[in-house]
Motif scaffolding. Structure first.
Motif, PDB file in Angstrom:
ATOM      1  N   SER A 192      -6.478   2.858   1.426  1.00 28.15           N
ATOM      2  CA  SER A 192      -7.602   2.004   1.842  1.00 28.15           C
ATOM      3  C   SER A 192      -8.225   1.316   0.629  1.00 28.15           C
ATOM      4  O   SER A 192      -8.492   0.104   0.649  1.00 28.15           O
ATOM      5  N   ARG A 193      -8.469   2.040  -0.477  1.00 25.80           N
ATOM      6  CA  ARG A 193      -9.038   1.440  -1.689  1.00 25.80           C
ATOM      7  C   ARG A 193      -8.083   0.414  -2.283  1.00 25.80           C
ATOM      8  O   ARG A 193      -8.513  -0.637  -2.766  1.00 25.80           O
ATOM      9  N   PHE A 194      -6.765   0.705  -2.237  1.00 22.33           N
ATOM     10  CA  PHE A 194      -5.781  -0.234  -2.755  1.00 22.33           C
ATOM     11  C   PHE A 194      -5.787  -1.538  -1.942  1.00 22.33           C
ATOM     12  O   PHE A 194      -5.750  -2.639  -2.506  1.00 22.33           O
ATOM     13  N   LEU A 235      -8.735  -3.714  -2.896  1.00 18.64           N
ATOM     14  CA  LEU A 235      -8.515  -4.404  -4.175  1.00 18.64           C
ATOM     15  C   LEU A 235      -7.549  -5.570  -3.993  1.00 18.64           C
ATOM     16  O   LEU A 235      -7.747  -6.657  -4.551  1.00 18.64           O
ATOM     17  N   LEU A 236      -6.493  -5.364  -3.196  1.00 17.78           N
ATOM     18  CA  LEU A 236      -5.504  -6.418  -2.947  1.00 17.78           C
ATOM     19  C   LEU A 236      -6.161  -7.619  -2.262  1.00 17.78           C
ATOM     20  O   LEU A 236      -5.923  -8.779  -2.624  1.00 17.78           O
ATOM     21  N   LYS A 237      -7.031  -7.346  -1.300  1.00 15.39           N
ATOM     22  CA  LYS A 237      -7.715  -8.427  -0.582  1.00 15.39           C
ATOM     23  C   LYS A 237      -8.683  -9.161  -1.496  1.00 15.39           C
ATOM     24  O   LYS A 237      -8.818 -10.388  -1.439  1.00 15.39           O
ATOM     25  N   LYS A 238      -9.366  -8.425  -2.369  1.00 16.85           N
ATOM     26  CA  LYS A 238     -10.329  -9.050  -3.289  1.00 16.85           C
ATOM     27  C   LYS A 238      -9.628  -9.984  -4.267  1.00 16.85           C
ATOM     28  O   LYS A 238     -10.153 -11.057  -4.603  1.00 16.85           O
ATOM     29  N   SER A 297       0.813  -1.220   0.000  1.00 15.99           N
ATOM     30  CA  SER A 297       0.000   0.000   0.000  1.00 15.99           C
ATOM     31  C   SER A 297       0.842   1.264   0.000  1.00 15.99           C
ATOM     32  O   SER A 297       0.330   2.355  -0.280  1.00 15.99           O
ATOM     33  N   ASP A 298       2.180   1.141   0.306  1.00 22.33           N
ATOM     34  CA  ASP A 298       3.063   2.306   0.256  1.00 22.33           C
ATOM     35  C   ASP A 298       3.290   2.784  -1.169  1.00 22.33           C
ATOM     36  O   ASP A 298       3.854   3.866  -1.377  1.00 22.33           O
ATOM     37  N   LEU A 299       2.891   1.993  -2.168  1.00 22.42           N
ATOM     38  CA  LEU A 299       3.094   2.374  -3.558  1.00 22.42           C
ATOM     39  C   LEU A 299       2.145   3.487  -3.989  1.00 22.42           C
ATOM     40  O   LEU A 299       2.393   4.170  -4.980  1.00 22.42           O
TER      41      LEU A 299
END
Length: 877
Positions: free
Chosen positions: A604-606, A609-612, A595-597
């Motif tokens: 939070s949105r990133f 998406l990563l979890k999905k 998420s640091d990217l």
């Protein structure tokens, strides 16, 4: 909120003036409805006499006096409120009226307002009391109906415990007529529990007025019915028991189920620990006798050699009598299929009468293993009329368990034999195993299989044992081996380790060592298995090298790449990521989480998406603002894909694409499109204005022309120009310039044509075009067609008619659109032919229909209107 039901009374009097005055006053001032009756005879003949809430009777009437009428009414209805109304002396008449059944007495004369108010007061009091009594009667009726329909028992008693009411459910359980219970005390129904009932009632007090109790009722034939009661004491003001209410139910079946459940549970525990067939059958027979309530039982097993049943076990006081009966019974029924069907067989007292036996009920329950009958439970009683139905299934369940137990006992015996055989097979398997196997007692090698000799390149076990086993291991394995062999760790279960070994010829191997604590020759020992994994190790090393080359190659790719674990922690990112984010690689500024990217606002949105991606296991993408300097925002397109290992997600891989310049170009393109949109709208607006100027010029020209034909032609031209101008106006007022909402356009067109003809006729238009949208060319063409048809209708269809209707409908389905136009006017001229007509308007309709490749049909109903249909391809719209 409930409202009070209006009051409706009947006033019986022979003075019309008084009747009307009272009716008006009560209805207006007190909202009381009043019906009047001029004589007593008329009142007695009314069918709705007792539908009123109250009756007012005059004391003196010519045909029948008030007291006589009062007596007649009371003989038919003793409850309805009646008020006596008279002008005679109060005391003398009041006593006669009250004695005859009047509820109230009102004397005529005096102040009318006070008289009528007193009358209204008596009416309200009487009706209120009457309705309350009727409601109480209805509630009592409903209460009794509900109580009688309950499946639970209901019993009411006085303070001394004498029964005053029981419902039908309780009578059915007692099998006693209700008249025999009148005045009987409740505890007399349970004579053995009288003190328990009295103590329970005495326990009740105003704070805890109810108590629960279970009582046995002794029915016929020695049968016991268990009743569960909730007894509630009702106290008066002196805290004395005024009434006792009890609600109960029959719990005999539940108690029997609970009793059987306890027996079956204990039997299950006993059978689980039984190791012999005799003990298992003994427990089962005892449980069957206890469940059934039968006194004597025996078990007969089938002899496989002789195919006959023989006694194996019996219990109870009449075992000899049962044995004699079974012997004679089997001889007598040898020709009947009693013991060959495998079904339970029950004999009642009626069945037993043909046998000379002391028993009155018998049960034969088969013992089955799989599909075969291996024996029978035989139960007998000299007290029961028949085997109760509620114990038959549990008895069959006891017998069914025996087959399972016999199977288990035989399996255990077979297992013991198999263990002996397995030891012999184990030695055979060990000799042929590809893994090296050794048995260690202490630090000595008690056994070594041929695979071990081959692995360590020795010719015989003696040669292998010339030096200690641990000398073949590398230092790490030596430490692990000493821990297993020399400490208590050896007895804690299997243990494993991997490392390098050396053969007698100094050849290096990589192997997996597994130790398992066993017993060998009566001593504690360790089974050592050595599995050669040298080739697998080489493959792993090659894989590591391959992964290293991949990471080096990925690190030098210009595209930013990264990998993260399932928790979103970065496990790899290349130089492209650092270059994109303008970050340093030292520890102070190194990236940690994926998420640091992205920027802090979009982390939070990133993460979502990563979890999905890790849950759905499908690639996904999104656009984000990259982390870094907020004064120089960079936009990135992020593509994510799951990393799947053994069917599970172990992380994610991602690639970043810098789309900052693309976003800026799109934004610039968007502004250009908006500018073009404004220009096009302005263009359509000016076209509309120019057409309106032309129309205005034609209107000015009309002022200099007196020829009606020329004026009509100019007016038609104006209508056509206005129709086309309306298309451009509709277009620049809509959101999209690609097509036109035809519903809005045709409504405005119809209104413009109608207003263009100054007429007093009521011409209405009915439009149904749905949400159809048409291109500019098609909308202009269809609009001109509708314009020409409406102008034709306005001119000729409604001559000498005060009103008319014009209907316009457009629908699109499949690959075509249909325009339907109709009016209810006088119709077209006789012999009308669209192909031969010389009228410019109708010729235009035909030409315009062909212009959109449409098919034009006209239906004419002289005197009833015309219908015009244009069917054209959908792609034209």
């Amino acid at each position: 909120m409930e409202t009070e039901t209006p009051i409706h009374v009947l006033f019986i009097d022979d003075e019309p003036g008084l009747l009307n005055a009272i009716r008006d006053y009560l209805s207006i001032v007190h909202s009381i409805g009043v019906d009047i009756c001029n004589s007593a005879a008329e009142a007695l003949t009314r069918e709705d006499l007792f539908s009123f809430d109250c009756l007012i009777i005059d004391y003196e009437m010519p045909d029948i006096d008030g007291l006589t009428l009062l007596g007649e009414i009371r003989s038919m209805n003793a409850d309805i409120p009646i008020i006596m109304f008279t002008g005679r002396g109060h005391e003398d008449v009041a006593m006669h009226a009250i004695n005859a059944g009047a509820d109230y007495y009102v004397k005529k004369g005096g102040n009318p307002e006070e008289l009528f108010s007193e009358l209204a007061h008596y009416i309200r009091n009487g009706v209120s009391r009457y309705r309350a009594e009727q409601s109480l009667v209805e509630k009592e009726r409903r209460y009794r109906a509900v109580v009688e329909d309950l499946t639970e028992f209901v019993c009411r008693m006085d303070g001394e415990g004498r029964i005053v009411f029981v419902n039908s459910a309780f009578l059915k359980s007692l099998q006693t007529p209700s008249d025999l219970l009148s005045g009987v005390t409740f505890h007399s129904l349970y004579p053995d529990n009288q003190k328990e009932i009295e103590d329970a009632i005495a326990f009740c007090d105003p704070d805890y007025p109810s108590v629960e109790i279970q009582l046995p009722f002794y029915a016929g034939h020695g049968r016991i019915i268990w009743h569960q009661w909730i007894i509630r004491a009702i106290f008066n003001e002196k805290y004395e028991v005024q009434e006792i209410q009890a609600v109960g139910r029959d719990i005999s079946k539940q108690r029997e189920i609970d009793r059987q459940g306890i027996i079956l549970k204990d039997l299950g525990l006993a059978l689980a620990t039984s190791s012999t067939l005799e003990s298992a059958l003994t427990f089962s027979l005892s449980a069957a006798i206890e469940i059934s309530g039968m006194e004597t039982g025996s078990i007969y097993l089938l002899d496989r050699d002789t195919d006959t049943l023989s006694l194996f076990l019996d219990q109870g006081p009449y075992r000899a009598a049962l044995s004699r009966f079974i012997e004679g019974f089997m001889q007598e029924t040898s020709e009947e299929p009693v013991f060959s069907t495998g079904n339970p067989y029950y004999l009642s007292m009626t069945d037993m009468r043909r046998y000379e036996s002391r028993f009155t009920a018998l049960a034969f329950i088969p013992i089955q293993r799989y599909e075969d009958v291996t024996g029978y439970f035989v139960l007998a009683s000299e007290n029961l009329i028949e085997v109760p139905y509620d114990v038959r299934r549990p008895l069959e369940g006891v017998a069914s368990q025996i087959g399972n137990v016999v199977t288990r006992i035989e399996a255990e015996e077979a297992l013991r034999d198999a263990l002996i055989e397995s030891e012999e097979r184990y030695m055979q398997l060990s000799e042929t195993s590809p893994d090296a196997i050794a048995i260690l007692t202490g630090i000595k090698v008690a056994y070594l299989n041929p695979a071990a000799a081959m692995l360590f390149e020795v010719h015989s076990p003696d040669e292998f044992l010339e030096k200690p086993l641990r000398e073949y291991f590398d230092p790490n394995l030596k430490e692990w081996f000493d821990t297993i062999i020399k400490t208590t760790e050896r007895g804690k279960g299997p243990s494993s380790c991997e490392g390098f070994l050396k053969t007698r010829q100094n050849k290096t191997l990589y192997g997996e060592l597994i130790t398992v604590p066993i017993s060998h020759a009566g001593e504690e020992a360790v089974l050592l298995i050595i599995r050669d994994k040298t080739s697998q190790r080489l493959q792993e090393q090659a894989l590591i090298e391959s992964e290293k080359r991949f990471r080096e190659m990925a690190d030098f790719l210009p595209e930013p790449l990264f990998e993260a674990d399932v928790d979103g922690k970065l496990t790899f990112y290349n130089q492209g990521v650092i270059a994109l984010l303008k970050r340093q690689t030292d520890s102070e500024h190194s990236l940690c989480m994926a998420s640091d990217l992205v920027s802090a606002e979009e982390q939070s949105r990133f993460s979502t998406l990563l979890k999905k991606v890790s849950i759905d296991l499908v690639p996904m993408a999104g656009e984000f603002v990259a982390a870094g300097n907020s004064d120089n925002l960079r936009f990135i397109h992020l593509s994510l894909a799951p990393v799947i290992r053994d069917g599970n997600c172990s992380g994610t891989r991602g690639i970043l694409i810098d789309i900052t310049e693309i976003k800026r170009y799109q934004e610039k393109l968007h502004h250009m499109i908006e500018e073009k949109d404004v220009l096009f709208r302005e263009l359509h607006h000016r076209v509309k204005n120019n057409m309106q100027i032309i129309s205005s010029m034609l209107q000015l020209q009309e002022d200099y022309i007196s020829d009606d034909a020329v004026l009509s032609a100019l007016h038609d031209c104006e209508q056509r120009i206005d129709s086309m101008a309306l298309v451009h106006e509709t277009l620049y007022r809509t959101e999209s310039l690609a097509d036109i909402p035809f519903d809005r356009y045709v409504e405005n067109l119809a209104q413009a044509v109608t207003e263009g003809f100054a007429t007093v006729r009521d011409i209405r238009t009915e439009i149904d075009v749905g949400g159809t949208r048409l291109s500019l060319d098609t909308a202009v063409t269809i609009g001109l067609i509708v314009n020409e048809l409406m102008v034709n209708s306005m001119k000729y269809a409604f001559v000498d008619r005060p009103s008319g209707i014009i209907r316009i409908r457009l629908s699109c389905e499949d690959e075509r659109c249909i325009l339907q136009y109709s009016d209810d006017g006088i119709g077209l001229p006789e012999g009308f032919d669209i192909e031969k007509i010389s009228s410019l308007g109708m010729r235009l309709v035909r030409i315009l229909a062909k212009q959109i490749r449409g098919v034009l049909t006209i239906e004419n109903n002289p005197g009833a209107g015309m219908r015009c249909t244009v069917m054209f391809p959908k792609q034209e719209g």
